[in-house]
Design a protein around this motif. Structure first.
Motif, PDB file in Angstrom:
ATOM      1  N   LYS A   1       0.862  -1.180   0.000  1.00 50.24           N
ATOM      2  CA  LYS A   1       0.000   0.000   0.000  1.00 50.24           C
ATOM      3  C   LYS A   1       0.902   1.236   0.000  1.00 50.24           C
ATOM      4  CE  LYS A   1      -4.002  -1.897   2.426  1.00 50.24           C
ATOM      5  NZ  LYS A   1      -3.736  -3.317   2.404  1.00 50.24           N
ATOM      6  N   ARG A   2       0.362   2.351  -0.437  1.00 52.64           N
ATOM      7  CA  ARG A   2       1.148   3.570  -0.598  1.00 52.64           C
ATOM      8  C   ARG A   2       1.919   3.939   0.670  1.00 52.64           C
ATOM      9  NH1 ARG A   2       0.608   9.126  -0.013  1.00 52.64           N
ATOM     10  NH2 ARG A   2      -1.460   8.933   0.867  1.00 52.64           N
ATOM     11  N   LEU A   3       1.284   3.845   1.828  1.00 51.22           N
ATOM     12  CA  LEU A   3       1.944   4.243   3.073  1.00 51.22           C
ATOM     13  C   LEU A   3       3.011   3.238   3.523  1.00 51.22           C
ATOM     14  CD1 LEU A   3      -1.102   5.659   5.044  1.00 51.22           C
ATOM     15  CD2 LEU A   3       0.729   6.937   3.922  1.00 51.22           C
ATOM     16  N   ASP A   4       2.954   2.018   2.997  1.00 52.50           N
ATOM     17  CA  ASP A   4       3.937   1.006   3.365  1.00 52.50           C
ATOM     18  C   ASP A   4       5.162   1.004   2.452  1.00 52.50           C
ATOM     19  OD1 ASP A   4       2.363   0.179   5.474  1.00 52.50           O
ATOM     20  OD2 ASP A   4       1.335  -1.370   4.296  1.00 52.50           O
ATOM     21  N   LYS A   5       5.082   1.671   1.314  1.00 54.28           N
ATOM     22  CA  LYS A   5       6.199   1.680   0.363  1.00 54.28           C
ATOM     23  C   LYS A   5       7.495   2.233   0.975  1.00 54.28           C
ATOM     24  CE  LYS A   5       3.330   1.729  -3.769  1.00 54.28           C
ATOM     25  NZ  LYS A   5       3.612   0.431  -4.321  1.00 54.28           N
ATOM     26  N   PRO A   6       7.435   3.336   1.736  1.00 56.79           N
ATOM     27  CA  PRO A   6       8.686   3.826   2.350  1.00 56.79           C
ATOM     28  C   PRO A   6       9.308   2.809   3.315  1.00 56.79           C
ATOM     29  CG  PRO A   6       6.994   5.516   2.463  1.00 56.79           C
ATOM     30  CD  PRO A   6       6.328   4.264   1.973  1.00 56.79           C
ATOM     31  N   LEU A   7       8.477   1.963   3.922  1.00 60.73           N
ATOM     32  CA  LEU A   7       8.996   0.955   4.846  1.00 60.73           C
ATOM     33  C   LEU A   7       9.839  -0.089   4.118  1.00 60.73           C
ATOM     34  CD1 LEU A   7       5.843   0.421   7.097  1.00 60.73           C
ATOM     35  CD2 LEU A   7       7.828   1.900   7.511  1.00 60.73           C
ATOM     36  N   VAL A   8       9.471  -0.394   2.869  1.00 62.60           N
ATOM     37  CA  VAL A   8      10.265  -1.329   2.073  1.00 62.60           C
ATOM     38  C   VAL A   8      11.643  -0.706   1.819  1.00 62.60           C
ATOM     39  CG1 VAL A   8      10.438  -2.564  -0.135  1.00 62.60           C
ATOM     40  CG2 VAL A   8       8.211  -2.351   1.003  1.00 62.60           C
ATOM     41  N   ALA A   9      11.658   0.570   1.441  1.00 69.98           N
ATOM     42  CA  ALA A   9      12.921   1.266   1.187  1.00 69.98           C
ATOM     43  C   ALA A   9      13.765   1.337   2.459  1.00 69.98           C
ATOM     44  CB  ALA A   9      12.662   2.669   0.638  1.00 69.98           C
ATOM     45  N   LEU A  10      13.143   1.679   3.578  1.00 68.29           N
ATOM     46  CA  LEU A  10      13.874   1.769   4.848  1.00 68.29           C
ATOM     47  C   LEU A  10      14.438   0.413   5.269  1.00 68.29           C
ATOM     48  CD1 LEU A  10      11.616   4.269   6.811  1.00 68.29           C
ATOM     49  CD2 LEU A  10      13.956   4.667   6.029  1.00 68.29           C
ATOM     50  N   GLY A  11      13.692  -0.650   4.971  1.00 68.50           N
ATOM     51  CA  GLY A  11      14.169  -1.997   5.286  1.00 68.50           C
ATOM     52  C   GLY A  11      15.440  -2.329   4.517  1.00 68.50           C
ATOM     53  N   ILE A  12      15.486  -1.916   3.255  1.00 70.42           N
ATOM     54  CA  ILE A  12      16.681  -2.142   2.436  1.00 70.42           C
ATOM     55  C   ILE A  12      17.861  -1.366   3.016  1.00 70.42           C
ATOM     56  CG2 ILE A  12      17.715  -1.671   0.173  1.00 70.42           C
ATOM     57  CD1 ILE A  12      14.898  -2.277  -1.021  1.00 70.42           C
ATOM     58  N   ILE A  13      17.637  -0.117   3.388  1.00 69.81           N
ATOM     59  CA  ILE A  13      18.705   0.715   3.959  1.00 69.81           C
ATOM     60  C   ILE A  13      19.206   0.104   5.261  1.00 69.81           C
ATOM     61  CG2 ILE A  13      19.220   2.976   4.970  1.00 69.81           C
ATOM     62  CD1 ILE A  13      17.074   4.014   2.874  1.00 69.81           C
ATOM     63  N   LYS A  14      18.282  -0.353   6.090  1.00 74.74           N
ATOM     64  CA  LYS A  14      18.656  -0.969   7.367  1.00 74.74           C
ATOM     65  C   LYS A  14      19.533  -2.193   7.117  1.00 74.74           C
ATOM     66  CE  LYS A  14      16.489  -2.691  11.627  1.00 74.74           C
ATOM     67  NZ  LYS A  14      16.907  -4.079  11.698  1.00 74.74           N
ATOM     68  N   MET A  15      19.100  -3.055   6.192  1.00 76.25           N
ATOM     69  CA  MET A  15      19.889  -4.248   5.866  1.00 76.25           C
ATOM     70  C   MET A  15      21.276  -3.853   5.357  1.00 76.25           C
ATOM     71  SD  MET A  15      17.052  -6.657   3.970  1.00 76.25           S
ATOM     72  CE  MET A  15      18.279  -7.705   3.236  1.00 76.25           C
TER      73      MET A  15
ATOM     74  N   THR B   1      16.730   4.869  -2.840  1.00 70.70           N
ATOM     75  CA  THR B   1      16.200   3.509  -2.815  1.00 70.70           C
ATOM     76  C   THR B   1      14.760   3.485  -3.329  1.00 70.70           C
ATOM     77  OG1 THR B   1      17.657   2.987  -0.969  1.00 70.70           O
ATOM     78  CG2 THR B   1      15.797   1.506  -1.329  1.00 70.70           C
ATOM     79  N   SER B   2      13.953   4.454  -2.933  1.00 71.43           N
ATOM     80  CA  SER B   2      12.574   4.527  -3.419  1.00 71.43           C
ATOM     81  C   SER B   2      12.553   4.716  -4.933  1.00 71.43           C
ATOM     82  CB  SER B   2      11.816   5.667  -2.733  1.00 71.43           C
ATOM     83  OG  SER B   2      11.658   5.375  -1.361  1.00 71.43           O
ATOM     84  N   GLN B   3      13.441   5.565  -5.442  1.00 69.03           N
ATOM     85  CA  GLN B   3      13.526   5.784  -6.893  1.00 69.03           C
ATOM     86  C   GLN B   3      13.914   4.484  -7.593  1.00 69.03           C
ATOM     87  OE1 GLN B   3      12.751   8.433  -8.872  1.00 69.03           O
ATOM     88  NE2 GLN B   3      13.203   7.043 -10.563  1.00 69.03           N
ATOM     89  N   ALA B   4      14.887   3.774  -7.045  1.00 72.60           N
ATOM     90  CA  ALA B   4      15.325   2.507  -7.644  1.00 72.60           C
ATOM     91  C   ALA B   4      14.200   1.478  -7.610  1.00 72.60           C
ATOM     92  CB  ALA B   4      16.561   1.981  -6.908  1.00 72.60           C
ATOM     93  N   LEU B   5      13.415   1.468  -6.541  1.00 65.62           N
ATOM     94  CA  LEU B   5      12.282   0.538  -6.444  1.00 65.62           C
ATOM     95  C   LEU B   5      11.201   0.870  -7.474  1.00 65.62           C
ATOM     96  CD1 LEU B   5      12.082   0.286  -2.578  1.00 65.62           C
ATOM     97  CD2 LEU B   5      12.444  -1.652  -4.117  1.00 65.62           C
ATOM     98  N   ARG B   6      11.051   2.157  -7.808  1.00 60.39           N
ATOM     99  CA  ARG B   6      10.034   2.571  -8.787  1.00 60.39           C
ATOM    100  C   ARG B   6      10.454   2.272 -10.224  1.00 60.39           C
ATOM    101  NH1 ARG B   6       9.551   7.033  -5.207  1.00 60.39           N
ATOM    102  NH2 ARG B   6      10.990   8.262  -6.458  1.00 60.39           N
ATOM    103  N   GLU B   7      11.762   2.187 -10.485  1.00 61.77           N
ATOM    104  CA  GLU B   7      12.231   1.951 -11.854  1.00 61.77           C
ATOM    105  C   GLU B   7      11.682   0.634 -12.371  1.00 61.77           C
ATOM    106  OE1 GLU B   7      16.486   2.201 -11.930  1.00 61.77           O
ATOM    107  OE2 GLU B   7      16.464   4.342 -11.514  1.00 61.77           O
ATOM    108  N   LYS B   8      11.125   0.674 -13.565  1.00 64.97           N
ATOM    109  CA  LYS B   8      10.534  -0.498 -14.235  1.00 64.97           C
ATOM    110  C   LYS B   8       9.339  -1.067 -13.462  1.00 64.97           C
ATOM    111  CE  LYS B   8      14.916  -1.661 -16.350  1.00 64.97           C
ATOM    112  NZ  LYS B   8      16.129  -2.390 -16.098  1.00 64.97           N
ATOM    113  N   ALA B   9       8.852  -0.356 -12.469  1.00 61.81           N
ATOM    114  CA  ALA B   9       7.700  -0.832 -11.696  1.00 61.81           C
ATOM    115  C   ALA B   9       6.446  -0.955 -12.571  1.00 61.81           C
ATOM    116  CB  ALA B   9       7.439   0.059 -10.488  1.00 61.81           C
ATOM    117  N   PRO B  10       6.150   0.008 -13.469  1.00 64.44           N
ATOM    118  CA  PRO B  10       4.946  -0.140 -14.300  1.00 64.44           C
ATOM    119  C   PRO B  10       4.991  -1.410 -15.156  1.00 64.44           C
ATOM    120  CG  PRO B  10       5.718   2.117 -14.398  1.00 64.44           C
ATOM    121  CD  PRO B  10       6.767   1.318 -13.656  1.00 64.44           C
ATOM    122  N   THR B  11       6.169  -1.741 -15.696  1.00 64.26           N
ATOM    123  CA  THR B  11       6.320  -2.962 -16.498  1.00 64.26           C
ATOM    124  C   THR B  11       6.043  -4.188 -15.638  1.00 64.26           C
ATOM    125  OG1 THR B  11       8.075  -1.820 -17.697  1.00 64.26           O
ATOM    126  CG2 THR B  11       7.900  -4.180 -18.046  1.00 64.26           C
TER     127      THR B  11
END
Length: 167
Positions: A96-110, A142-152
C-alpha cells in the motif's frame, strides 16, 4: 558526534545507535568454550571510528557510490545494492502507498547492518573525498530505484493474475 551532520534524520540516528549497540554486544576477547583459555574472537568489534561517514578516502565493497556512468555502475557495492533492490521490488509494488517507504527503509537498514557497515557515498569534487549522504537521501535513492521499471512489472503481474482467472 556525527548525529548533527545527518540532518537530524531519526532513521540515521537509529541506524547509528544500532551499530553502536551491536558493537558493544560484539564478541571480544573472552573464554574459549572448550578450553577456557583467552582467545581473540574472529568477530571484529565495529565502532564508529571504523566506519567514518565523512571525509572518506577509500570506500569499500559494501558502499553504494552516488554518481553516473561506468565507475559507479560497476562498483561491487552498487551491483549488490541493485540486486537487493530488485529482490524487494515485488514487495514494493504490492505494498500500500503508506507502506512503500517501509520497504525502502528496510533495504537501507539491511545495507547498513553489513560488516563492515554499508554506506551511501557521494564524491566531493572539492576535496576528492567521499561523504555519506544520510538515510533521508538514501531512502530517496532507494525509493527511486524501487520505482524503476515498476509499471512494467505491474503489467506483467496483472497479466499473470488475469491468466489465473481464465483457467
Amino acid at each position: 558526534a556525527n548525529d548533527s551532520l545527518r540532518d537530524g534524520d531519526p532513521a540515521a540516528e537509529t541506524a547509528e545507535k544500532q551499530i553502536d549497540s551491536s558493537a558493544e554486544s560484539g564478541n571480544e576477547e573472552g573464554n574459549d568454550k572448550e578450553g577456557g583459555s583467552q582467545k581473540e574472537s574472529s568477530v571484529k568489534k565495529v565502532s564508529p571510528a571504523d566506519w567514518p561517514l565523512f571525509k572518506i578516502k577509500d570506500y569499500h565493497a559494501n558502499d553504494v557510490l552516488y554518481g553516473r556512468g561506468g565507475g559507479t555502475n560497476h562498483h561491487p557495492g552498487n551491483k549488490r545494492y541493485r540486486k537487493l533492490v530488485d529482490e524487494r521490488k515485488a514487495d514494493y509494488i504490492n505494498s500500500k502507498r503508506l507502506d512503500k517507504p517501509l520497504v525502502a527503509l528496510g533495504i537501507i537498514k539491511m545495507w547498513r547492518e553489513q560488516d563492515p557497515p554499508g554506506r551511501f557515498l557521494k564524491h566531493d569534487e572539492k576535496t576528492g573525498l567521499w561523504n555519506d549522504v544520510g538515510d533521508k537521501k538514501a531512502r530517496e535513492k532507494t525509493s527511486q530505484a524501487l520505482r524503476e521499471k515498476a509499471p512494467t512489472m505491474r503489467k506483467e503481474n496483472d497479466r499473470g493474475k488475469g491468466e489465473e482467472k481464465d483457467s
